[in-house]
Design a protein around this motif. Structure first.
Motif, PDB file in Angstrom:
ATOM      1  N   VAL A   1       1.891  -7.132   4.556  1.00 14.32           N
ATOM      2  CA  VAL A   1       1.578  -5.751   4.101  1.00 14.32           C
ATOM      3  C   VAL A   1       2.598  -4.905   4.084  1.00 14.32           C
ATOM      4  N   LEU A   2       3.171  -4.412   3.104  1.00 15.15           N
ATOM      5  CA  LEU A   2       4.073  -3.535   3.202  1.00 15.15           C
ATOM      6  C   LEU A   2       3.471  -2.129   2.892  1.00 15.15           C
ATOM      7  N   ILE A   3       3.835  -1.002   3.801  1.00 12.35           N
ATOM      8  CA  ILE A   3       3.057   0.264   3.891  1.00 12.35           C
ATOM      9  C   ILE A   3       4.392   1.413   3.284  1.00 12.35           C
ATOM     10  N   ALA A   4       4.164   1.928   2.278  1.00  9.87           N
ATOM     11  CA  ALA A   4       4.927   3.190   2.079  1.00  9.87           C
ATOM     12  C   ALA A   4       4.037   4.444   2.139  1.00  9.87           C
ATOM     13  N   SER A   5       4.565   5.402   3.017  1.00  9.82           N
ATOM     14  CA  SER A   5       3.856   6.479   3.406  1.00  9.82           C
ATOM     15  C   SER A   5       4.965   7.524   4.215  1.00  9.82           C
ATOM     16  N   LEU A   6       4.693   8.695   4.020  1.00 13.56           N
ATOM     17  CA  LEU A   6       5.556   9.579   4.838  1.00 13.56           C
ATOM     18  C   LEU A   6       5.125   9.629   6.381  1.00 13.56           C
ATOM     19  N   TYR A   7       3.660   8.962   6.634  1.00 15.92           N
ATOM     20  CA  TYR A   7       3.190   9.131   8.014  1.00 15.92           C
ATOM     21  C   TYR A   7       3.039   7.749   8.408  1.00 15.92           C
ATOM     22  N   SER A   8       2.970   7.626   9.814  1.00 16.22           N
ATOM     23  CA  SER A   8       2.791   6.251  10.445  1.00 16.22           C
ATOM     24  C   SER A   8       1.492   5.767  11.020  1.00 16.22           C
ATOM     25  N   GLY A   9       0.518   6.608  10.763  1.00 21.62           N
ATOM     26  CA  GLY A   9      -0.870   6.470  11.119  1.00 21.62           C
ATOM     27  C   GLY A   9      -1.474   5.134  10.271  1.00 21.62           C
TER      28      GLY A   9
ATOM     29  N   LEU B   1      11.032  -1.969  -2.744  1.00 22.05           N
ATOM     30  CA  LEU B   1      10.439  -2.897  -1.957  1.00 22.05           C
ATOM     31  C   LEU B   1       9.019  -3.043  -2.311  1.00 22.05           C
ATOM     32  N   LEU B   2       8.381  -1.880  -2.651  1.00 22.24           N
ATOM     33  CA  LEU B   2       6.886  -2.097  -3.082  1.00 22.24           C
ATOM     34  C   LEU B   2       6.841  -2.852  -4.193  1.00 22.24           C
ATOM     35  N   SER B   3       7.819  -2.753  -5.269  1.00 22.94           N
ATOM     36  CA  SER B   3       7.856  -3.496  -6.738  1.00 22.94           C
ATOM     37  C   SER B   3       8.244  -4.882  -6.338  1.00 22.94           C
ATOM     38  N   TYR B   4       8.186  -5.335  -5.391  1.00 24.19           N
ATOM     39  CA  TYR B   4       8.370  -6.928  -5.238  1.00 24.19           C
ATOM     40  C   TYR B   4       6.993  -7.489  -4.589  1.00 24.19           C
ATOM     41  N   CYS B   5       6.094  -6.394  -4.477  1.00 23.69           N
ATOM     42  CA  CYS B   5       4.821  -7.091  -3.959  1.00 23.69           C
ATOM     43  C   CYS B   5       3.954  -7.564  -5.207  1.00 23.69           C
ATOM     44  N   ASP B   6       3.059  -8.596  -4.726  1.00 22.49           N
ATOM     45  CA  ASP B   6       2.286  -9.303  -5.657  1.00 22.49           C
ATOM     46  C   ASP B   6       1.097  -8.580  -5.987  1.00 22.49           C
ATOM     47  N   LYS B   7       0.724  -7.677  -5.040  1.00 18.39           N
ATOM     48  CA  LYS B   7      -0.537  -6.772  -5.376  1.00 18.39           C
ATOM     49  C   LYS B   7      -0.191  -5.530  -4.792  1.00 18.39           C
ATOM     50  N   ILE B   8      -0.552  -4.283  -5.346  1.00 20.47           N
ATOM     51  CA  ILE B   8      -0.152  -2.987  -5.178  1.00 20.47           C
ATOM     52  C   ILE B   8      -1.383  -2.143  -5.089  1.00 20.47           C
ATOM     53  N   ALA B   9      -1.546  -1.529  -4.071  1.00 25.65           N
ATOM     54  CA  ALA B   9      -2.725  -0.243  -4.073  1.00 25.65           C
ATOM     55  C   ALA B   9      -1.914   0.852  -3.768  1.00 25.65           C
ATOM     56  N   MET B  10      -2.112   2.089  -4.544  1.00 29.57           N
ATOM     57  CA  MET B  10      -1.334   3.334  -4.474  1.00 29.57           C
ATOM     58  C   MET B  10      -2.436   4.529  -4.624  1.00 29.57           C
ATOM     59  N   SER B  11      -1.997   5.697  -4.045  1.00 27.04           N
ATOM     60  CA  SER B  11      -2.572   6.858  -4.124  1.00 27.04           C
ATOM     61  C   SER B  11      -2.593   7.430  -5.493  1.00 27.04           C
TER      62      SER B  11
ATOM     63  N   PHE C   1       0.886  -1.145  -0.159  1.00 26.43           N
ATOM     64  CA  PHE C   1       0.108   0.019  -0.086  1.00 26.43           C
ATOM     65  C   PHE C   1       0.777   1.222   0.021  1.00 26.43           C
ATOM     66  N   GLN C   2       0.803   2.206  -1.100  1.00 25.28           N
ATOM     67  CA  GLN C   2       1.607   3.352  -0.931  1.00 25.28           C
ATOM     68  C   GLN C   2       0.643   4.454  -0.724  1.00 25.28           C
ATOM     69  N   ILE C   3       0.748   5.279   0.285  1.00 22.31           N
ATOM     70  CA  ILE C   3      -0.210   6.351   0.553  1.00 22.31           C
ATOM     71  C   ILE C   3       0.433   7.696   0.505  1.00 22.31           C
ATOM     72  N   ARG C   4       0.140   8.467  -0.435  1.00 20.97           N
ATOM     73  CA  ARG C   4       0.649   9.889  -0.981  1.00 20.97           C
ATOM     74  C   ARG C   4      -0.289  10.782  -0.449  1.00 20.97           C
ATOM     75  N   ILE C   5       0.011  11.687   0.358  1.00 18.90           N
ATOM     76  CA  ILE C   5      -0.817  12.741   0.672  1.00 18.90           C
ATOM     77  C   ILE C   5      -0.257  13.903   0.131  1.00 18.90           C
ATOM     78  N   PHE C   6      -0.702  14.491  -0.969  1.00 15.87           N
ATOM     79  CA  PHE C   6      -0.024  15.873  -1.488  1.00 15.87           C
ATOM     80  C   PHE C   6      -0.417  17.147  -0.803  1.00 15.87           C
ATOM     81  N   PRO C   7       0.677  17.889  -0.601  1.00 15.40           N
ATOM     82  CA  PRO C   7       0.444  19.138   0.093  1.00 15.40           C
ATOM     83  C   PRO C   7      -0.464  20.217  -0.558  1.00 15.40           C
TER      84      PRO C   7
END
Ligand code: GDP
Length: 486
Positions: A340-348, A396-406, A288-294
């Protein structure tokens, strides 16, 4: 997925079907041959023609690259203040713009342009980008030497008099009859400013007349914030060559990205340690890649709610139960581990998802393990260490079998394209809403999105919807006016 894969096990096809050259030294860039062992085999066969083209390019780069007498001669000509008449070597010099994902997309686009127009690709490596990538071309360098005479990034903007569009306006060049223009009458270099302007690609040059004119310049400097590879497919003179190079158009970045970008041993160390520690032995990996744009902030609760809706609707993770599965469960899924691998600038997001699977069992008895390599809080375009982590997380995200992204994130585009995995895209709320009605949609293509379409036919007055006339182009799921190859 190959389980218990040790990074040292030799792969039967290290060179990815001829994508990679065998001339590179393994120890100076371990990721080149090791990274792909962490992925499933590519679903897109490589065309032998592309492999051949890359080998030819490598020889050309070696002949004309930095440190050669041909390069010195070309620099001398650049300093002389005039273009050369006919030069054996031509160059396109890439300058950076925005974050790492954007940069990788524009480097790949510029490289494709270099392949199509017989130019040597050189990259201006700013301090924050130093030591991230290995040299991609054997026996040579793609780094622009520091003594390059036109080394000032501040000169490169939409109003620069050296930009092609401005030269056309000022009459410094003409594109109505390129054949009649002697090359030596032209300025010493041309600047292409390929950036989004009013939702369109500026310096729109993706047509034959302009390309014929541009091909006369020995030196081209290019800066872009956009994945402009799809625009090259709209240029008639490149069409045939591109069809031979990419019989499957949705694999353009997938192949070029895997060819060009190899993390240096230092960044590879981060990637490999993390992968071996947390991901190597699991049954399935979901990113999961969660990106919040300023410029388009979304409240945490709303984004979290959208992510969990997407997970539920698309069945990305096992459902939570209320009772523990009996000890003698025989269901095929019981005991399997999903990471579940999470990529995000925030830990929430990580805290909440991990908490959920910590406190409750799953209905199937599957185990869900949740990981997040870093949470940097702020994006820092100019920090080298920050970029190392960003690059590691893209891999690391690119090694995932499924990807959901912002939606809109080039960081995510690069990851799923490397993986060759069609992503689920978490849509942005409509401009007047706080919440997106649809949580996520699956993209039918693994290509990145070009956010700002070019005008077809360059100086055509009429705006044509490219997606309506070209069968291999469609609008992006996340950027309605954007274009995507498929
Ligand atoms: P985009 O802005 O999402 O299209 O992606 P870019 O990569 O061009 O720019 C975003 C930058 O913010 C990245 O290069 C990172 O520096 C940082 N960033 C954004 N999301 C993450 C993340 O999940 N992890 C890390 N380590 N950095 C991130």
């Amino acid at each position: 997925t190959p389980k218990n894969l040790s990074a040292s096990s030799p792969s039967p096809d290290k060179l990815l079907g001829g994508l990679l050259s065998s001339a590179s030294d393994e120890s100076s860039c371990q990721s080149r041959y090791k990274s792909n062992l962490y992925r499933k085999p590519s679903p897109f066969p490589l065309s032998p023609y592309l492999a051949q083209k890359l080998r030819k390019y490598e020889a050309y780069h070696k002949k004309c690259g930095p440190g050669t007498k041909r390069y010195r001669r070309a620099i001398k000509q650049l300093k002389s203040g005039r273009n050369a008449d006919d030069s054996e070597c031509k160059y396109v010099v890439w300058f950076p713009c925005n974050g790492l994902g954007n940069r990788m997309l524009t480097i790949a686009s510029t490289f494709l342009y270099a392949l199509l127009t017989d130019r040597v690709l050189l990259t201006h490596v700013a301090p924050e980008q130093e030591g991230l990538f290995c040299e991609p071309f054997p026996g040579s360098s793609w780094v622009l030497p520091g003594d390059f005479p036109e080394n000032n990034p501040h000169k490169l903007h939409i109003g620069a008099p050296e930009s092609y569009a401005n030269m056309l306006k000022s009459g410094a060049v003409r594109n109505d009859d390129p054949r009649s223009v002697p090359a030596s009458s032209l300025p010493p270099y041309v600047y292409l400013h390929v950036e989004q302007f009013q939702l369109k690609l500026s310096d729109n040059v993706f047509c034959d007349e302009d390309q014929a004119m541009l091909s006369k310049f020995t030196w081209m400097i290019l800066k872009s914030d956009s994945y402009f590879a799809p625009a090259l497919f709209l240029t008639p003179m490149f069409e045939e060559e591109l069809a031979r190079m990419f019989p499957q158009k949705e694999a353009v970045f997938h192949h070029l990205g895997r060819y060009l970008f190899h993390p240096t041993n230092r960044v590879w160390g981060i990637i490999r340690r993390y992968y071996e520690a947390y991901l190597a032995r699991v049954d399935e990996k979901i990113g999961f890649q969660i990106r919040i744009f300023p410029e388009k902030p979304i409240k945490f609760e709303n984004m979290y709610d959208q992510l969990t809706r997407c997970i539920r609707e698309q069945r990305l993770l096992p459902e939570l139960g209320t009772v523990e599965p009996p000890a003698n469960t025989t269901s095929g899924e019981a005991g399997k581990v999903k990471a579940v691998l999470i990529a995000s600038l925030y830990s929430g997001y990580y805290e909440k998802i991990r908490g959920m699977y910590y406190e409750s069992p799953t209905k199937t008895g599957e185990i869900v393990a949740v990981f997040q390599p870093s949470h940097e809080e702020q994006q820092q375009y100019t920090s080298n260490e920050h970029n190392q982590k960003a690059l590691a997380e893209i891999y690391l995200l690119s090694y995932c079998d499924k990807i959901a992204m912002s939606a809109w994130s080039t960081f995510g585009y690069v990851a799923y394209s490397f993986a060759g995995v069609k992503p689920w895209i978490l849509l942005r709320p409509d401009w007047n809403k706080e919440v997106s009605e649809v949580a996520c949609v699956r993209s039918p293509s693994v290509e990145p999105c070009l956010h700002s379409p070019p005008l077809l036919g360059c100086r055509a007055k009429r705006d044509v919807d490219v997606a309506a006339v070209k069968p291999y182009v469609r609008h992006c799921e996340d950027v309605g006016f954007g274009l995507k190859l498929f």
